[in-house]
Motif scaffolding. Structure first.
Motif, PDB file in Angstrom:
ATOM      1  N   GLY A 113       0.875  -1.266   0.125  1.00 51.92           N
ATOM      2  CA  GLY A 113      -0.056  -0.079  -0.230  1.00 51.92           C
ATOM      3  C   GLY A 113       0.843   1.251  -0.394  1.00 51.92           C
ATOM      4  N   ARG A 114       2.127   1.166  -0.106  1.00 49.97           N
ATOM      5  CA  ARG A 114       2.573   2.222  -0.635  1.00 49.97           C
ATOM      6  C   ARG A 114       3.250   2.348  -2.026  1.00 49.97           C
ATOM      7  NH1 ARG A 114       0.416   4.244   3.459  1.00 49.97           N
ATOM      8  NH2 ARG A 114       1.511   3.549   6.271  1.00 49.97           N
ATOM      9  N   ILE A 115       3.991   3.035  -1.686  1.00 52.97           N
ATOM     10  CA  ILE A 115       5.249   3.847  -3.321  1.00 52.97           C
ATOM     11  C   ILE A 115       6.168   3.343  -2.979  1.00 52.97           C
ATOM     12  CG2 ILE A 115       6.212   5.208  -4.557  1.00 52.97           C
ATOM     13  CD1 ILE A 115       3.428   7.168  -4.521  1.00 52.97           C
ATOM     14  N   THR A 116       7.324   2.477  -3.144  1.00 50.33           N
ATOM     15  CA  THR A 116       8.833   2.101  -3.025  1.00 50.33           C
ATOM     16  C   THR A 116       9.507   2.647  -3.685  1.00 50.33           C
ATOM     17  OG1 THR A 116       8.691   0.183  -3.742  1.00 50.33           O
ATOM     18  CG2 THR A 116       8.126   0.287  -1.236  1.00 50.33           C
ATOM     19  N   SER A 117       9.140   3.312  -4.893  1.00 46.97           N
ATOM     20  CA  SER A 117       9.912   3.523  -5.999  1.00 46.97           C
ATOM     21  C   SER A 117       9.577   4.092  -7.300  1.00 46.97           C
ATOM     22  CB  SER A 117      11.314   2.358  -6.463  1.00 46.97           C
ATOM     23  OG  SER A 117      10.453   1.799  -7.841  1.00 46.97           O
ATOM     24  N   VAL A 118      10.350   5.156  -7.549  1.00 46.26           N
ATOM     25  CA  VAL A 118       9.177   5.904  -8.795  1.00 46.26           C
ATOM     26  C   VAL A 118      10.357   6.470  -9.651  1.00 46.26           C
ATOM     27  CG1 VAL A 118       8.328   8.322  -9.745  1.00 46.26           C
ATOM     28  CG2 VAL A 118       7.358   7.016  -7.028  1.00 46.26           C
ATOM     29  N   VAL A 119      10.293   5.919 -10.707  1.00 44.53           N
ATOM     30  CA  VAL A 119      11.092   6.548 -12.366  1.00 44.53           C
ATOM     31  C   VAL A 119      10.464   7.435 -12.934  1.00 44.53           C
ATOM     32  CG1 VAL A 119      12.379   6.340 -14.158  1.00 44.53           C
ATOM     33  CG2 VAL A 119      13.311   5.157 -11.904  1.00 44.53           C
ATOM     34  N   GLU A 120      10.628   8.836 -13.057  1.00 46.31           N
ATOM     35  CA  GLU A 120      10.092   9.855 -13.188  1.00 46.31           C
ATOM     36  C   GLU A 120      10.434  10.830 -15.470  1.00 46.31           C
ATOM     37  OE1 GLU A 120       8.127  14.507 -13.009  1.00 46.31           O
ATOM     38  OE2 GLU A 120       9.003  13.599 -11.326  1.00 46.31           O
ATOM     39  N   TYR A 121       9.644  10.594 -15.614  1.00 45.41           N
ATOM     40  CA  TYR A 121      10.586  11.088 -17.776  1.00 45.41           C
ATOM     41  C   TYR A 121       9.279  12.391 -17.664  1.00 45.41           C
ATOM     42  CZ  TYR A 121      12.580   6.238 -17.407  1.00 45.41           C
ATOM     43  OH  TYR A 121      13.507   5.256 -17.115  1.00 45.41           O
ATOM     44  N   ALA A 122      10.207  12.965 -18.154  1.00 43.44           N
ATOM     45  CA  ALA A 122       9.800  14.275 -18.231  1.00 43.44           C
ATOM     46  C   ALA A 122      10.369  15.181 -19.432  1.00 43.44           C
ATOM     47  CB  ALA A 122       9.387  15.646 -17.686  1.00 43.44           C
ATOM     48  N   ASP A 123       9.706  16.250 -20.224  1.00 39.15           N
ATOM     49  CA  ASP A 123      10.458  16.880 -20.596  1.00 39.15           C
ATOM     50  C   ASP A 123      11.624  17.971 -20.222  1.00 39.15           C
ATOM     51  OD1 ASP A 123      11.788  19.358 -23.100  1.00 39.15           O
ATOM     52  OD2 ASP A 123      10.105  18.880 -23.540  1.00 39.15           O
ATOM     53  N   THR A 124      12.845  17.179 -20.460  1.00 38.38           N
ATOM     54  CA  THR A 124      13.814  17.982 -19.439  1.00 38.38           C
ATOM     55  C   THR A 124      14.483  19.012 -20.143  1.00 38.38           C
ATOM     56  OG1 THR A 124      15.192  16.326 -19.788  1.00 38.38           O
ATOM     57  CG2 THR A 124      14.238  15.569 -18.388  1.00 38.38           C
ATOM     58  N   ARG A 125      14.426  19.329 -21.145  1.00 36.84           N
ATOM     59  CA  ARG A 125      14.723  20.766 -21.695  1.00 36.84           C
ATOM     60  C   ARG A 125      13.530  21.578 -21.562  1.00 36.84           C
ATOM     61  NH1 ARG A 125      16.697  20.842 -28.235  1.00 36.84           N
ATOM     62  NH2 ARG A 125      18.190  19.751 -27.412  1.00 36.84           N
ATOM     63  N   HIS A 126      12.197  21.464 -21.718  1.00 31.35           N
ATOM     64  CA  HIS A 126      11.235  21.959 -21.257  1.00 31.35           C
ATOM     65  C   HIS A 126      11.083  22.600 -19.357  1.00 31.35           C
ATOM     66  CE1 HIS A 126       7.528  24.445 -20.735  1.00 31.35           C
ATOM     67  NE2 HIS A 126       7.086  23.655 -20.187  1.00 31.35           N
ATOM     68  N   VAL A 127      11.809  21.607 -18.311  1.00 38.47           N
ATOM     69  CA  VAL A 127      11.868  21.830 -17.244  1.00 38.47           C
ATOM     70  C   VAL A 127      13.400  22.814 -17.113  1.00 38.47           C
ATOM     71  CG1 VAL A 127      12.895  20.663 -14.749  1.00 38.47           C
ATOM     72  CG2 VAL A 127      11.073  19.281 -16.992  1.00 38.47           C
ATOM     73  N   ALA A 128      13.890  22.745 -17.865  1.00 40.31           N
ATOM     74  CA  ALA A 128      15.302  22.971 -17.333  1.00 40.31           C
ATOM     75  C   ALA A 128      14.905  24.636 -17.925  1.00 40.31           C
ATOM     76  CB  ALA A 128      16.603  22.623 -17.785  1.00 40.31           C
ATOM     77  N   ALA A 129      14.675  24.961 -18.983  1.00 40.66           N
ATOM     78  CA  ALA A 129      14.537  26.252 -19.732  1.00 40.66           C
ATOM     79  C   ALA A 129      13.468  27.444 -19.236  1.00 40.66           C
ATOM     80  CB  ALA A 129      13.436  26.173 -21.298  1.00 40.66           C
ATOM     81  N   THR A 130      12.089  26.344 -17.971  1.00 35.49           N
ATOM     82  CA  THR A 130      11.179  27.583 -17.132  1.00 35.49           C
ATOM     83  C   THR A 130      11.480  27.466 -16.107  1.00 35.49           C
ATOM     84  OG1 THR A 130       9.803  24.955 -17.408  1.00 35.49           O
ATOM     85  CG2 THR A 130       9.749  26.762 -19.158  1.00 35.49           C
ATOM     86  N   LEU A 131      12.419  26.306 -14.845  1.00 39.82           N
ATOM     87  CA  LEU A 131      12.327  26.084 -14.190  1.00 39.82           C
ATOM     88  C   LEU A 131      13.265  26.122 -13.030  1.00 39.82           C
ATOM     89  CD1 LEU A 131       9.703  22.371 -13.371  1.00 39.82           C
ATOM     90  CD2 LEU A 131       9.696  25.540 -13.360  1.00 39.82           C
ATOM     91  N   PHE A 132      14.192  26.607 -14.349  1.00 38.69           N
ATOM     92  CA  PHE A 132      15.703  26.249 -13.798  1.00 38.69           C
ATOM     93  C   PHE A 132      16.776  27.210 -15.044  1.00 38.69           C
ATOM     94  CE2 PHE A 132      14.441  22.260 -12.034  1.00 38.69           C
ATOM     95  CZ  PHE A 132      14.334  22.250 -10.699  1.00 38.69           C
ATOM     96  N   PRO A 133      15.908  28.312 -15.261  1.00 35.75           N
ATOM     97  CA  PRO A 133      16.974  29.495 -16.464  1.00 35.75           C
ATOM     98  C   PRO A 133      17.992  29.239 -16.672  1.00 35.75           C
ATOM     99  CG  PRO A 133      15.229  30.739 -15.140  1.00 35.75           C
ATOM    100  CD  PRO A 133      15.358  29.477 -14.472  1.00 35.75           C
ATOM    101  N   GLY A 134      18.114  29.989 -14.918  1.00 33.96           N
ATOM    102  CA  GLY A 134      20.639  29.718 -14.830  1.00 33.96           C
ATOM    103  C   GLY A 134      20.991  28.702 -15.148  1.00 33.96           C
ATOM    104  N   HIS A 135      20.343  27.616 -14.960  1.00 28.20           N
ATOM    105  CA  HIS A 135      20.744  26.694 -15.525  1.00 28.20           C
ATOM    106  C   HIS A 135      21.638  25.503 -16.544  1.00 28.20           C
ATOM    107  CE1 HIS A 135      22.459  22.108 -14.045  1.00 28.20           C
ATOM    108  NE2 HIS A 135      21.692  21.202 -15.440  1.00 28.20           N
ATOM    109  N   ASP A 136      23.315  25.431 -16.176  1.00 31.28           N
ATOM    110  CA  ASP A 136      23.757  24.343 -17.737  1.00 31.28           C
ATOM    111  C   ASP A 136      24.243  23.985 -17.921  1.00 31.28           C
ATOM    112  OD1 ASP A 136      25.715  28.306 -16.841  1.00 31.28           O
ATOM    113  OD2 ASP A 136      23.969  27.992 -18.805  1.00 31.28           O
ATOM    114  N   ALA A 137      23.378  23.126 -18.742  1.00 29.98           N
ATOM    115  CA  ALA A 137      23.548  21.902 -18.785  1.00 29.98           C
ATOM    116  C   ALA A 137      25.301  21.252 -19.407  1.00 29.98           C
ATOM    117  CB  ALA A 137      22.839  21.455 -20.102  1.00 29.98           C
ATOM    118  N   GLU A 138      25.558  20.844 -19.124  1.00 36.87           N
ATOM    119  CA  GLU A 138      26.878  20.036 -19.370  1.00 36.87           C
ATOM    120  C   GLU A 138      26.607  19.686 -20.879  1.00 36.87           C
ATOM    121  OE1 GLU A 138      30.135  20.556 -16.975  1.00 36.87           O
ATOM    122  OE2 GLU A 138      28.869  21.557 -15.778  1.00 36.87           O
TER     123      GLU A 138
END
Length: 138
Positions: A113-138
């Motif tokens: 009855g409990r979540i033991t693990s999660v693997v999440e996938y999303a558009d990380t380019r969009h995440v970087a641009a909107t949530l971390f605009p100062g982050h420089d991807a290596e």
């Protein structure tokens, strides 16, 4: 928790995030749960433990999003045994003046009855641009 059915646990969790129900969010996770967020963002890593997942990973979004603007919609779930794949959309205004609008997918493992693990996938380019605009991807 009212049900230990993996699909019901994940749906209840996503709805709790949508509704801001901190108690249900907390109770949805096993104490030793993990959450893997792939990529090269400041939040990209394997988060260990319920308290770090909630306080540091999920909680780190609070200061970035304009209060009261978060909208989450569960699109679908597919369950097999203790694994559930959930697809949802997340939308919000950010403190940087942008709009976060992403379609996400998580692979959840649920035991007792409990979540033991999660693997999440999303558009990380969009995440970087909107949530971390100062982050420089290596």
């Amino acid at each position: 928790m009212t049900s230990t059915d993996p699909r019901a646990v994940v749906i209840r969790y996503v709805e709790a995030v949508r509704d801001g129900d901190a108690d249900v969010i907390h109770d949805s996770f096993a104490e030793d749960a993990t959450w893997h967020y792939p990529g090269d963002l400041p939040i990209s890593k394997v988060w260990h433990g319920r308290d770090r997942i909630i306080g540091e990973f999920l909680g780190s979004m609070g200061p970035i999003l304009v209060p009261g603007t978060l909208e989450i919609e569960l699109i679908s779930t597919i369950a097999e045994g203790d694994r559930v794949v959930a697809e949802w959309t997340s939308k919000a205004r950010t403190v940087y003046g942008g709009v976060y609008d992403n379609r996400c997918l998580g692979i959840y493992t649920v035991r007792d009855g409990r979540i033991t693990s999660v693997v999440e996938y999303a558009d990380t380019r969009h995440v970087a641009a909107t949530l971390f605009p100062g982050h420089d991807a290596e």
